[in-house]
Design a protein around this motif. Sequence first.
Motif, PDB file in Angstrom:
ATOM      1  N   PRO A  84     -14.897  -0.015 -32.563  1.00  0.00           N
ATOM      2  CA  PRO A  84     -15.108  -1.166 -31.672  1.00  0.00           C
ATOM      3  C   PRO A  84     -14.952  -1.145 -30.295  1.00  0.00           C
ATOM      4  O   PRO A  84     -14.547  -0.086 -29.770  1.00  0.00           O
ATOM      5  CB  PRO A  84     -13.851  -2.105 -32.161  1.00  0.00           C
ATOM      6  N   SER A  85     -15.698  -2.110 -29.781  1.00  0.00           N
ATOM      7  CA  SER A  85     -15.935  -2.134 -28.347  1.00  0.00           C
ATOM      8  C   SER A  85     -15.268  -3.681 -27.819  1.00  0.00           C
ATOM      9  O   SER A  85     -16.181  -4.558 -28.188  1.00  0.00           O
ATOM     10  CB  SER A  85     -17.288  -1.632 -27.619  1.00  0.00           C
ATOM     11  N   ALA A  86     -14.296  -3.763 -27.136  1.00  0.00           N
ATOM     12  CA  ALA A  86     -13.815  -5.017 -26.742  1.00  0.00           C
ATOM     13  C   ALA A  86     -14.725  -5.500 -25.355  1.00  0.00           C
ATOM     14  O   ALA A  86     -14.622  -4.698 -24.429  1.00  0.00           O
ATOM     15  CB  ALA A  86     -12.370  -5.188 -26.518  1.00  0.00           C
ATOM     16  N   LEU A  87     -15.005  -6.678 -25.475  1.00  0.00           N
ATOM     17  CA  LEU A  87     -15.445  -7.417 -24.152  1.00  0.00           C
ATOM     18  C   LEU A  87     -15.427  -8.746 -24.160  1.00  0.00           C
ATOM     19  O   LEU A  87     -15.742  -9.373 -25.346  1.00  0.00           O
ATOM     20  CB  LEU A  87     -16.934  -6.726 -24.012  1.00  0.00           C
ATOM     21  N   ASN A 125     -16.701 -14.202 -26.467  1.00  0.00           N
ATOM     22  CA  ASN A 125     -16.255 -12.908 -27.089  1.00  0.00           C
ATOM     23  C   ASN A 125     -17.645 -12.240 -27.243  1.00  0.00           C
ATOM     24  O   ASN A 125     -18.551 -12.466 -28.036  1.00  0.00           O
ATOM     25  CB  ASN A 125     -15.772 -13.137 -28.558  1.00  0.00           C
ATOM     26  N   GLN A 126     -17.710 -11.116 -26.481  1.00  0.00           N
ATOM     27  CA  GLN A 126     -18.881 -10.084 -26.490  1.00  0.00           C
ATOM     28  C   GLN A 126     -18.554  -8.763 -27.221  1.00  0.00           C
ATOM     29  O   GLN A 126     -19.193  -7.951 -26.763  1.00  0.00           O
ATOM     30  CB  GLN A 126     -19.372  -9.989 -24.975  1.00  0.00           C
ATOM     31  N   SER A 127     -17.473  -8.589 -28.147  1.00  0.00           N
ATOM     32  CA  SER A 127     -17.301  -7.522 -28.475  1.00  0.00           C
ATOM     33  C   SER A 127     -17.989  -6.941 -29.676  1.00  0.00           C
ATOM     34  O   SER A 127     -18.875  -7.848 -30.211  1.00  0.00           O
ATOM     35  CB  SER A 127     -15.559  -7.449 -29.261  1.00  0.00           C
ATOM     36  N   ASN A 128     -18.156  -5.524 -29.866  1.00  0.00           N
ATOM     37  CA  ASN A 128     -19.076  -5.010 -30.938  1.00  0.00           C
ATOM     38  C   ASN A 128     -18.238  -4.311 -31.999  1.00  0.00           C
ATOM     39  O   ASN A 128     -17.059  -3.940 -31.603  1.00  0.00           O
ATOM     40  CB  ASN A 128     -20.143  -4.153 -30.235  1.00  0.00           C
ATOM     41  N   SER A 129     -18.564  -4.324 -33.265  1.00  0.00           N
ATOM     42  CA  SER A 129     -18.140  -3.676 -34.370  1.00  0.00           C
ATOM     43  C   SER A 129     -16.518  -4.013 -34.773  1.00  0.00           C
ATOM     44  O   SER A 129     -15.791  -2.890 -35.090  1.00  0.00           O
ATOM     45  CB  SER A 129     -18.121  -1.942 -34.222  1.00  0.00           C
ATOM     46  N   ALA A 130     -16.312  -5.104 -34.312  1.00  0.00           N
ATOM     47  CA  ALA A 130     -14.872  -5.510 -34.480  1.00  0.00           C
ATOM     48  C   ALA A 130     -14.768  -6.665 -35.792  1.00  0.00           C
ATOM     49  O   ALA A 130     -15.775  -7.312 -35.729  1.00  0.00           O
ATOM     50  CB  ALA A 130     -14.212  -5.989 -33.445  1.00  0.00           C
ATOM     51  N   LEU A 155      -7.903  -8.821 -24.365  1.00  0.00           N
ATOM     52  CA  LEU A 155      -8.386  -8.762 -25.519  1.00  0.00           C
ATOM     53  C   LEU A 155      -8.456  -7.419 -26.377  1.00  0.00           C
ATOM     54  O   LEU A 155      -8.815  -6.508 -25.924  1.00  0.00           O
ATOM     55  CB  LEU A 155      -9.934  -9.349 -25.616  1.00  0.00           C
ATOM     56  N   VAL A 156      -7.600  -7.349 -27.676  1.00  0.00           N
ATOM     57  CA  VAL A 156      -7.677  -6.241 -28.400  1.00  0.00           C
ATOM     58  C   VAL A 156      -8.628  -6.484 -29.446  1.00  0.00           C
ATOM     59  O   VAL A 156      -8.392  -7.442 -30.435  1.00  0.00           O
ATOM     60  CB  VAL A 156      -6.203  -6.002 -28.801  1.00  0.00           C
ATOM     61  N   LEU A 176     -10.969  -0.068 -39.927  1.00  0.00           N
ATOM     62  CA  LEU A 176     -10.427   1.315 -40.187  1.00  0.00           C
ATOM     63  C   LEU A 176      -9.140   1.198 -39.312  1.00  0.00           C
ATOM     64  O   LEU A 176      -8.508   2.345 -39.354  1.00  0.00           O
ATOM     65  CB  LEU A 176     -11.399   2.427 -39.768  1.00  0.00           C
ATOM     66  N   GLY A 177      -8.782   0.144 -38.571  1.00  0.00           N
ATOM     67  CA  GLY A 177      -7.547   0.066 -37.898  1.00  0.00           C
ATOM     68  C   GLY A 177      -7.884   0.600 -36.501  1.00  0.00           C
ATOM     69  O   GLY A 177      -7.081   0.895 -35.519  1.00  0.00           O
ATOM     70  N   VAL A 178      -9.170   0.855 -36.320  1.00  0.00           N
ATOM     71  CA  VAL A 178      -9.463   1.614 -34.660  1.00  0.00           C
ATOM     72  C   VAL A 178      -9.535   0.376 -33.827  1.00  0.00           C
ATOM     73  O   VAL A 178     -10.062  -0.869 -34.063  1.00  0.00           O
ATOM     74  CB  VAL A 178     -10.774   2.490 -34.618  1.00  0.00           C
ATOM     75  N   GLU A 179      -9.054   0.716 -32.794  1.00  0.00           N
ATOM     76  CA  GLU A 179      -8.741  -0.413 -31.602  1.00  0.00           C
ATOM     77  C   GLU A 179      -9.651  -0.376 -30.429  1.00  0.00           C
ATOM     78  O   GLU A 179      -9.389   0.848 -30.092  1.00  0.00           O
ATOM     79  CB  GLU A 179      -7.219  -0.830 -31.336  1.00  0.00           C
ATOM     80  N   SER A 180      -9.709  -1.176 -29.608  1.00  0.00           N
ATOM     81  CA  SER A 180     -10.382  -1.293 -28.286  1.00  0.00           C
ATOM     82  C   SER A 180      -9.739  -2.547 -27.605  1.00  0.00           C
ATOM     83  O   SER A 180      -9.527  -3.486 -27.938  1.00  0.00           O
ATOM     84  CB  SER A 180     -11.996  -1.332 -28.361  1.00  0.00           C
ATOM     85  N   THR A 181      -9.344  -2.146 -26.132  1.00  0.00           N
ATOM     86  CA  THR A 181      -8.750  -3.181 -25.387  1.00  0.00           C
ATOM     87  C   THR A 181      -9.609  -3.251 -23.979  1.00  0.00           C
ATOM     88  O   THR A 181     -10.183  -2.383 -23.321  1.00  0.00           O
ATOM     89  CB  THR A 181      -7.427  -2.519 -25.111  1.00  0.00           C
ATOM     90  N   PHE A 182      -9.778  -4.508 -23.876  1.00  0.00           N
ATOM     91  CA  PHE A 182     -10.282  -4.985 -22.649  1.00  0.00           C
ATOM     92  C   PHE A 182      -9.612  -5.947 -21.765  1.00  0.00           C
ATOM     93  O   PHE A 182      -9.225  -7.024 -22.533  1.00  0.00           O
ATOM     94  CB  PHE A 182     -11.919  -5.560 -22.883  1.00  0.00           C
ATOM     95  N   THR A 183      -9.402  -5.757 -20.574  1.00  0.00           N
ATOM     96  CA  THR A 183      -8.731  -6.635 -19.889  1.00  0.00           C
ATOM     97  C   THR A 183      -9.416  -7.200 -18.550  1.00  0.00           C
ATOM     98  O   THR A 183     -10.102  -6.259 -17.898  1.00  0.00           O
ATOM     99  CB  THR A 183      -7.275  -6.155 -19.293  1.00  0.00           C
ATOM    100  N   ASP A 184      -9.220  -8.536 -18.212  1.00  0.00           N
ATOM    101  CA  ASP A 184      -9.944  -9.144 -17.090  1.00  0.00           C
ATOM    102  C   ASP A 184      -9.011 -10.223 -16.485  1.00  0.00           C
ATOM    103  O   ASP A 184      -8.126 -10.541 -17.015  1.00  0.00           O
ATOM    104  CB  ASP A 184     -11.359  -9.382 -17.222  1.00  0.00           C
ATOM    105  N   THR A 185      -9.255 -10.429 -15.101  1.00  0.00           N
ATOM    106  CA  THR A 185      -8.518 -11.584 -14.486  1.00  0.00           C
ATOM    107  C   THR A 185      -9.385 -12.888 -14.872  1.00  0.00           C
ATOM    108  O   THR A 185     -10.520 -12.715 -14.568  1.00  0.00           O
ATOM    109  CB  THR A 185      -8.135 -11.240 -13.241  1.00  0.00           C
TER     110      THR A 185
END
Length: 332
Positions: A47-50, A70-75, A107-108, A113-122
């Motif tokens: 996954p890729s969080a965005l 939400n612009q995340s991929n594979s989540a 955003l997590v 498969l339990g794989v995580e990606s984290t994206f943080t912004d203001t």
Amino acid sequence: MKNLKTNNVSVFAKFKTLLLIVALSCFNSCDDNELPEAGSIPDLTPPSALFSASQGEGAGDEWKTVFFSNQSNSATSYSWDFGDGNMSTDFEPSNEYSGEGTYTVTLVARDNLGVESTFTDTVEVTQPPAPTVPDPTLINADFDKLPKSSGSDCSCSAWINKSLGDQGESSSGNGGSDNVVKFDNNEPDHVYQEFEVVPNADYTISVVVQFKSLVNNTPPMDAMFEIRVLSGSGYVSGYTPTYYTDSASFPQDDFGYTTIAQVEDAANNLLTETITNPSDDSYITYTYTFNAGNNTSVALFMRGIGGAATGNFGYNSGDEEIRADSVVITAN
């Protein structure tokens, strides 16, 4: 020799058995992370969080709400932290903030498969500036002698509603000719005009008024000048106001407010002011403020009062003549 050969074979067989035991022991004791499960495949698309954010628009407190794209991929699941103590697991949530400020949003994004990606912004939450409120448009606000829809030219043109009283009359004053409207002695004279407003906006109304001297210099001074701003909710049922651009287009009867009872109903009044005779016959500017409430249209009604009720309208101007030179309404 035969016995040596037999011994050699026996030793070799024992060595092979020992190797097999070691191998099996290693296989059984290896960490699961070191050897893949039977039938498993690599996570080729982790996954890729965005996300992106946009602030709400509109009246009231809508600006406090931020909408997240939400612009995340594979989540397949999502955990949001909006930076103000609020959380969400929605795919594309919104969050109402308490007020202006800079908030750190995290955003997590997780896959199956339990794989995580984290994206943080203001996100910056700012209150938009109040929209510019235009000044209302009044026709013949200087009470000039102009054409009206029927009858002769008059300083009251664009200001007539014969359901509410007699029309004000042309007069001269304050350094001009036929440039004021008068509310005659002991007559139910008035002026009336509807105009467009912005709901909940504040306005200032300024009216230039003169009271003539006492009739025969004899008290009492009973003439008074009344100013009312009337809400659109008091219009005759089913009526839609029209904002005309020239005095000759205005109707003269059966529109907007149609009875004095409607005018005098306190629920219909946004402003009610009464000016008493100041014992000064100069032209004086009187200024008041009002709020439009939830109205988009209001009416300005001005009349002379103070005399004994006469005629069909139940009021009159009293003994002293009153003159209005101009009226100006501005947004605050």
